[in-house]
Design an enzyme around this catalytic site. Structure first.
Site, mmCIF file in Angstrom:
data_model
loop_
_atom_site.group_PDB
_atom_site.id
_atom_site.type_symbol
_atom_site.label_atom_id
_atom_site.label_comp_id
_atom_site.label_asym_id
_atom_site.label_seq_id
_atom_site.Cartn_x
_atom_site.Cartn_y
_atom_site.Cartn_z
ATOM 1 N N ARG A 93 48.352 50.865 4.422
ATOM 2 C CA ARG A 93 48.415 50.220 5.754
ATOM 3 C C ARG A 93 49.869 49.840 6.075
ATOM 4 N NH1 ARG A 93 45.110 44.882 8.091
ATOM 5 N NH2 ARG A 93 46.323 44.737 10.016
ATOM 6 N N ASN A 147 37.585 51.158 9.431
ATOM 7 C CA ASN A 147 38.478 51.619 10.494
ATOM 8 C C ASN A 147 39.187 52.910 10.119
ATOM 9 O OD1 ASN A 147 38.502 49.992 12.845
ATOM 10 N ND2 ASN A 147 39.289 48.275 11.622
ATOM 11 N N CYS A 169 32.092 47.480 15.752
ATOM 12 C CA CYS A 169 33.369 46.783 15.668
ATOM 13 C C CYS A 169 33.159 45.323 16.049
ATOM 14 C CB CYS A 169 34.337 47.439 16.643
ATOM 15 S SG CYS A 169 35.843 46.485 16.908
ATOM 16 N N ASP A 170 33.902 44.444 15.391
ATOM 17 C CA ASP A 170 33.718 43.014 15.677
ATOM 18 C C ASP A 170 34.679 42.484 16.729
ATOM 19 O OD1 ASP A 170 36.125 42.907 14.392
ATOM 20 O OD2 ASP A 170 35.530 41.453 12.887
ATOM 21 N N HIS A 200 38.348 49.591 20.446
ATOM 22 C CA HIS A 200 39.662 48.925 20.594
ATOM 23 C C HIS A 200 40.347 49.353 21.890
ATOM 24 C CE1 HIS A 200 40.117 48.067 15.963
ATOM 25 N NE2 HIS A 200 39.070 47.459 16.512
ATOM 26 N N TYR A 264 43.577 45.017 22.202
ATOM 27 C CA TYR A 264 44.412 46.079 21.625
ATOM 28 C C TYR A 264 44.935 47.068 22.665
ATOM 29 C CZ TYR A 264 43.948 44.913 16.624
ATOM 30 O OH TYR A 264 44.035 44.310 15.386
ATOM 31 N N ARG A 284 52.045 43.277 9.937
ATOM 32 C CA ARG A 284 50.737 42.621 9.759
ATOM 33 C C ARG A 284 50.185 42.880 8.335
ATOM 34 N NH1 ARG A 284 47.594 38.386 10.605
ATOM 35 N NH2 ARG A 284 45.417 38.920 10.292
#
Ligand SMILES: NC(=O)c1ccc[n+]([C@@H]2O[C@H](COP(=O)([O-])OP(=O)(O)OC[C@H]3O[C@@H](n4cnc5c(N)ncnc54)[C@H](O)[C@@H]3O)[C@@H](O)[C@H]2O)c1
Ligand SMILES: O=P(O)(O)OC[C@H]1O[C@H](O[C@H]2[C@H](O)[C@@H](O)[C@@H](O)O[C@@H]2CO)[C@H](O)[C@@H](O)[C@@H]1O
Ligand SMILES: [Mn+2]
Length: 441
Positions: A93, A147, A169-170, A200, A264, A284
């Site tokens: 990531r 994801n 998705c939350d 998103h 997003y 992040r």
């Protein structure tokens, strides 16, 4: 009442303890016999599993816990697979975020080139889970929130068209909780929403109370002034990066004053601002590794060392109760209205029928039934067409091992300024992802 067996795939996830605590809180409505944890990193999973075993022994001794890296053991005799894997973990990531940023392009986990890179890693990981589930528990359903959900959903639509996988998705739920708070409601469950878009990448077009009165004028007024900021006490606002994301929704909303947007969208509509406000050395991923990962694994280790979870600071992931709602909808045919990532197939009338869109559905034992959205405006339609093109090209690139298509996908992303920059980023991403991506010709 029937009891259910559940596999959590990605057992070593930072979200696993919160989800287990949430499942325990709903045992009356959704009784569980066994929770199995499955991960391909046995060491990482062991810390979570050993701590959760102590926690379960103290709080719900009737629920059995098993942790395994063996697919047959983990996927046999289960009703639901809750999937939250991160192929390449935080180390990858970090590269997904830092490589595009090096080229002055948005560096984000699910949006832009970083999301594309993550998608190329997630596709084979999730397909493998689907195959294990179908081999060892052919009647089970997979509730997937690994994801990047948009790319994963397109991959499963195309490459496993008959599989019982539901992609969710939350993020809309998280935002709806903030909207509810600002409206003075006790929870998002007091609202009914109309929403459409891609994962998103969507917009709320109406929010009503349970009597059918539109709350939208108040919602729009707040978002146009403050974004999704509340009084500052929400959990997300405690984290600076989320705080600025919630506030930036104000500028995104200005583009279409009649709707309120998914946060997003800022990465696509204000990429220059996002790059200018990013720290290329500390993204992040670094925040999460120093924050959530350290906290969760530290707490789990403390439980193991003390032999008790009585004083743990690990908390229930209450917002994730939508996962139980979804499992209950399937198990008990509750016909709950939920936002799901599903094949469009005419629900958005003037949009690609094969696109995976995020829209309200009624969920029962046979899965989601889409609600009609109708026609969408040109602005949203055009943005979504470009983004769906990106997502479909990534899946085609994966399927065909095509360098050309992946270059096209990155070039087409609204976050990327030119084909030259896209190629430079792609070449760096190929080098970084050698251990994960198929060879590209
Ligand atoms: N859709 C949503 O709304 C939503 C919300 C939150 C998190 N997520 C996703 O949940 C996932 C987990 O997030 P996290 O931050 O806890 O990550 P994490 O790295 O802590 O956990 C992921 C786990 O998956 C395991 N894993 C990786 N590849 C695997 C494979 N092929 N098979 C089995 N296990 C594998 C890793 O070893 C790791 O233990 C991510 O994909 C994240 O993006 C989605
Ligand atoms: O940067 P991370 O790893 O903390 O989060 C990335 C995820 O962000 C979304 O989930 C949020 C959710 O929107 C919010 O309401 C709250 O519940 O926290 C979640 C993350 O902790 C997004 O939906 C996910 O897909 C991302 O993985
Ligand atoms: Mn999400």
């Amino acid at each position: 009442m029937k009891t259910f067996n559940i596999t959590i795939a990605g057992g070593g996830s930072t979200f696993t303890p919160g989800i287990i605590l949430m499942l325990l809180d709903y045992l009356d409505e959704f009784p569980i016999d066994t929770i199995k944890l499955y991960d391909n990193d046995g060491d990482r999973q062991k810390t979570i599993a050993d701590a959760c075993a102590i926690l379960l022994k103290e709080r719900a001794p009737e629920v059995r816990l098993l942790a395994s890296t063996n697919p047959e053991e983990a996927f046999t005799n289960v009703d639901f697979v809750m999937a939250h894997i991160r192929v390449g973990k935080y180390a990858m990531r970090e590269l997904d975020e830092k490589i595009p940023l090096k080229h002055r392009v948005v560096g984000q986990e699910t949006c832009g080139p970083g999301g594309i890179a993550y998608g190329m890693r997630s596709i084979p990981g999730v397909l493998e889970l689907v195959d294990y589930m179908e081999k060892y528990s052919p009647d089970a359903w997979m509730l997937n929130y690994s994801n990047p959900a948009a790319i994963v959903a397109e991959a499963t639509r195309k490459l496993r068209p008959n599989s019982k996988i539901l992609n969710i998705c939350d993020m809309p739920i998280g935002i709806e909780e903030l909207i509810a708070k600002n409206l003075g409601l006790s929870s998002r469950k007091e609202m009914e929403v109309d929403y459409y878009g891609l994962n998103h990448f969507g917009w709320w077009t109406d929010i009503r109370d349970k009597e059918g009165n539109s709350l939208m004028p108040d919602v729009i007024k707040h978002v146009s002034q403050h974004g999704y900021a509340t009084d500052g006490t929400s959990e997300l606002e405690q984290q600076e990066s989320w705080n600025s994301t919630l506030k930036k929704a104000r500028d995104v909303q200005a583009l279409d004053p009649k709707t309120v947007p998914n946060t997003y969208l800022k990465y696509y509509l204000y990429p220059d601002y996002e790059v200018a406000h990013s720290n290329k050395e500390f993204t992040r991923a670094n925040e999460v590794m120093e924050g959530r990962e350290k906290f969760v694994f530290g707490e789990c280790q403390a439980i193991i060392d003390k032999g008790t979870a009585k004083e743990t600071k690990l908390v229930i992931d209450e917002h994730a109760s939508y996962i139980v709602d979804l499992a209950k909808a399937i198990a008990f045919n509750t016909k709950e209205r939920m936002l799901m990532i599903v094949e469009n197939n005419g629900a958005i009338k003037n949009f690609d029928p094969t696109a995976m869109v995020e829209i309200p559905c009624i969920v029962g034992s046979n899965g989601p039934e889409k609600l009609v959205v109708g026609e969408i405006p040109r602005f949203q339609k055009s943005l979504m067409e470009q983004q769906v093109g990106v997502e479909k090209l990534v899946v085609e690139a994966f399927e065909e091992g095509s360098y050309q298509k992946l270059w096209q996908a990155i070039t087409l992303s609204k976050t990327v300024p030119s084909a030259k920059v896209a190629k430079d980023i792609l070449d760096d991403l190929i080098e970084a992802n050698k251990a994960f991506w198929p060879a590209l010709k």
